[in-house]
Design a protein around this motif. Sequence first.
Motif, PDB file in Angstrom:
ATOM      1  N   GLU A  15       0.833  -1.201   0.000  1.00  0.00           N
ATOM      2  CA  GLU A  15       0.000   0.000   0.000  1.00  0.00           C
ATOM      3  C   GLU A  15       0.866   1.250   0.000  1.00  0.00           C
ATOM      4  N   GLN A  16       1.947   1.235   0.810  1.00  0.00           N
ATOM      5  CA  GLN A  16       2.836   2.386   0.885  1.00  0.00           C
ATOM      6  C   GLN A  16       3.564   2.607  -0.436  1.00  0.00           C
ATOM      7  N   ALA A  17       3.884   1.518  -1.138  1.00  0.00           N
ATOM      8  CA  ALA A  17       4.655   1.633  -2.372  1.00  0.00           C
ATOM      9  C   ALA A  17       3.798   2.012  -3.569  1.00  0.00           C
ATOM     10  N   ALA A  18       2.480   1.848  -3.463  1.00  0.00           N
ATOM     11  CA  ALA A  18       1.603   2.079  -4.602  1.00  0.00           C
ATOM     12  C   ALA A  18       1.555   3.558  -4.965  1.00  0.00           C
ATOM     13  N   PRO A  19       1.606   3.886  -6.275  1.00  0.00           N
ATOM     14  CA  PRO A  19       1.455   5.276  -6.690  1.00  0.00           C
ATOM     15  C   PRO A  19       0.076   5.796  -6.311  1.00  0.00           C
ATOM     16  N   LEU A 135      10.667   2.541 -18.689  1.00  0.00           N
ATOM     17  CA  LEU A 135       9.835   3.631 -18.184  1.00  0.00           C
ATOM     18  C   LEU A 135      10.076   3.920 -16.711  1.00  0.00           C
ATOM     19  N   GLU A 136      10.477   2.895 -15.959  1.00  0.00           N
ATOM     20  CA  GLU A 136      10.641   3.049 -14.513  1.00  0.00           C
ATOM     21  C   GLU A 136      11.556   4.219 -14.181  1.00  0.00           C
ATOM     22  N   ARG A 137      12.602   4.377 -14.944  1.00  0.00           N
ATOM     23  CA  ARG A 137      13.567   5.438 -14.676  1.00  0.00           C
ATOM     24  C   ARG A 137      13.008   6.819 -14.998  1.00  0.00           C
ATOM     25  N   ARG A 138      11.935   6.853 -15.759  1.00  0.00           N
ATOM     26  CA  ARG A 138      11.341   8.130 -16.147  1.00  0.00           C
ATOM     27  C   ARG A 138      10.175   8.537 -15.253  1.00  0.00           C
ATOM     28  N   VAL A 139       9.334   7.580 -14.887  1.00  0.00           N
ATOM     29  CA  VAL A 139       8.076   7.943 -14.227  1.00  0.00           C
ATOM     30  C   VAL A 139       8.016   7.593 -12.747  1.00  0.00           C
ATOM     31  N   SER A 140       8.908   6.721 -12.269  1.00  0.00           N
ATOM     32  CA  SER A 140       8.843   6.314 -10.859  1.00  0.00           C
ATOM     33  C   SER A 140       9.785   7.164 -10.018  1.00  0.00           C
ATOM     34  N   PRO A 141       9.292   7.780  -8.947  1.00  0.00           N
ATOM     35  CA  PRO A 141      10.171   8.558  -8.070  1.00  0.00           C
ATOM     36  C   PRO A 141      11.140   7.644  -7.335  1.00  0.00           C
ATOM     37  N   LEU A 142      12.229   8.222  -6.872  1.00  0.00           N
ATOM     38  CA  LEU A 142      13.257   7.442  -6.188  1.00  0.00           C
ATOM     39  C   LEU A 142      12.701   6.742  -4.952  1.00  0.00           C
ATOM     40  N   ASP A 143      11.784   7.398  -4.243  1.00  0.00           N
ATOM     41  CA  ASP A 143      11.210   6.786  -3.044  1.00  0.00           C
ATOM     42  C   ASP A 143      10.477   5.487  -3.375  1.00  0.00           C
ATOM     43  N   ALA A 144       9.774   5.465  -4.509  1.00  0.00           N
ATOM     44  CA  ALA A 144       9.055   4.251  -4.901  1.00  0.00           C
ATOM     45  C   ALA A 144      10.041   3.127  -5.194  1.00  0.00           C
ATOM     46  N   TYR A 145      11.124   3.462  -5.889  1.00  0.00           N
ATOM     47  CA  TYR A 145      12.151   2.453  -6.170  1.00  0.00           C
ATOM     48  C   TYR A 145      12.728   1.906  -4.874  1.00  0.00           C
ATOM     49  N   ARG A 146      12.990   2.774  -3.906  1.00  0.00           N
ATOM     50  CA  ARG A 146      13.567   2.330  -2.633  1.00  0.00           C
ATOM     51  C   ARG A 146      12.603   1.427  -1.872  1.00  0.00           C
ATOM     52  N   ARG A 147      11.311   1.748  -1.921  1.00  0.00           N
ATOM     53  CA  ARG A 147      10.330   0.902  -1.236  1.00  0.00           C
ATOM     54  C   ARG A 147      10.254  -0.475  -1.881  1.00  0.00           C
ATOM     55  N   HIS A 148      10.278  -0.493  -3.222  1.00  0.00           N
ATOM     56  CA  HIS A 148      10.262  -1.779  -3.909  1.00  0.00           C
ATOM     57  C   HIS A 148      11.519  -2.582  -3.576  1.00  0.00           C
ATOM     58  N   TYR A 149      12.648  -1.912  -3.498  1.00  0.00           N
ATOM     59  CA  TYR A 149      13.901  -2.590  -3.147  1.00  0.00           C
ATOM     60  C   TYR A 149      13.785  -3.232  -1.766  1.00  0.00           C
ATOM     61  N   ARG A 150      13.313  -2.465  -0.785  1.00  0.00           N
ATOM     62  CA  ARG A 150      13.184  -3.007   0.577  1.00  0.00           C
ATOM     63  C   ARG A 150      12.185  -4.161   0.612  1.00  0.00           C
ATOM     64  N   GLN A 151      11.117  -4.030  -0.167  1.00  0.00           N
ATOM     65  CA  GLN A 151      10.104  -5.084  -0.209  1.00  0.00           C
ATOM     66  C   GLN A 151      10.715  -6.404  -0.678  1.00  0.00           C
ATOM     67  N   TYR A 152      11.507  -6.369  -1.735  1.00  0.00           N
ATOM     68  CA  TYR A 152      12.098  -7.594  -2.272  1.00  0.00           C
ATOM     69  C   TYR A 152      13.200  -8.140  -1.367  1.00  0.00           C
ATOM     70  N   VAL A 153      14.000  -7.262  -0.782  1.00  0.00           N
ATOM     71  CA  VAL A 153      15.025  -7.736   0.149  1.00  0.00           C
ATOM     72  C   VAL A 153      14.365  -8.420   1.347  1.00  0.00           C
ATOM     73  N   ASP A 154      13.257  -7.861   1.829  1.00  0.00           N
ATOM     74  CA  ASP A 154      12.539  -8.479   2.948  1.00  0.00           C
ATOM     75  C   ASP A 154      12.002  -9.860   2.569  1.00  0.00           C
ATOM     76  N   ILE A 155      11.554 -10.011   1.327  1.00  0.00           N
ATOM     77  CA  ILE A 155      11.077 -11.324   0.868  1.00  0.00           C
ATOM     78  C   ILE A 155      12.216 -12.336   0.900  1.00  0.00           C
ATOM     79  N   TRP A 156      13.373 -11.940   0.387  1.00  0.00           N
ATOM     80  CA  TRP A 156      14.533 -12.830   0.401  1.00  0.00           C
ATOM     81  C   TRP A 156      14.968 -13.141   1.836  1.00  0.00           C
ATOM     82  N   ARG A 157      14.958 -12.134   2.704  1.00  0.00           N
ATOM     83  CA  ARG A 157      15.380 -12.346   4.091  1.00  0.00           C
ATOM     84  C   ARG A 157      14.463 -13.352   4.778  1.00  0.00           C
ATOM     85  N   ALA A 158      13.158 -13.181   4.622  1.00  0.00           N
ATOM     86  CA  ALA A 158      12.206 -14.097   5.256  1.00  0.00           C
ATOM     87  C   ALA A 158      12.335 -15.505   4.687  1.00  0.00           C
ATOM     88  N   ALA A 159      12.545 -15.603   3.382  1.00  0.00           N
ATOM     89  CA  ALA A 159      12.668 -16.917   2.746  1.00  0.00           C
ATOM     90  C   ALA A 159      13.912 -17.651   3.242  1.00  0.00           C
TER      91      ALA A 159
END
Length: 214
Positions: A15-19, A135-159
């Motif tokens: 929810e936090q990461a959603a535009p 397109l990600e580099r054009r339309v997605s703000p840096l904060d959104a990229y960082r949230r997605h990064y943390r989301q995926y790292v958390d998935i790997w950590r839990a797994a």
Amino acid sequence: MRHVRVSPTAAQQAEQAAPATRRRPRQSRSRASLTALQQAFVQVLLERGYAKTTVREVSAVAGVAVGTFYQYVRNMDGLAALCIHQHVHALADALRREAAARRGADRREIAAALLTLQLDAVQRQAAAWSALFQLERRVSPLDAYRRHYRQYVDIWRAALAAAAEPPPRLDGAASMAHCLCYGAISQALLSQGPAADFAALRPELEAALSACLG
């Protein structure tokens, strides 16, 4: 009183990461309209390219009025960012389900399963992922990229934490595993396009993951 930091749930992170949308679709018909707009956007994007993608054409392909488009997003960049988020979020959900099914397995088996899922999912929609990565580099703000990064790292950590023997440096292993997978897949699509050689990429990533997991 000691304050305890509670980690957000997967749903809260998504929810936090959603535009932001102008209007949150609550009825099934409204959700269907927004989904149709996203699907139409990807279709027109692949046929005409982003520079020639118009609100009128996307709305026509989606079967909705132009006014409906603006009920949900402010402009084409907003719809593009939403499509990127939905693709990333759907893949994250699939990774969580795969990780849950592998609890207690060897950490290398878990890593191989998550890698295979990502490669197969992206390869099935290689043209769409390639266009969205650009397109990600054009339309997605840096904060959104960082949230997605943390989301995926958390998935790997839990797994990896749920493996029979978690890696000794869990946080570092989770971060490196995500960087290897995301970096290699995204760069392959950005540099080679939809024709990226996933068959050649797979064994290289498997070897790199095995090495970083120890």
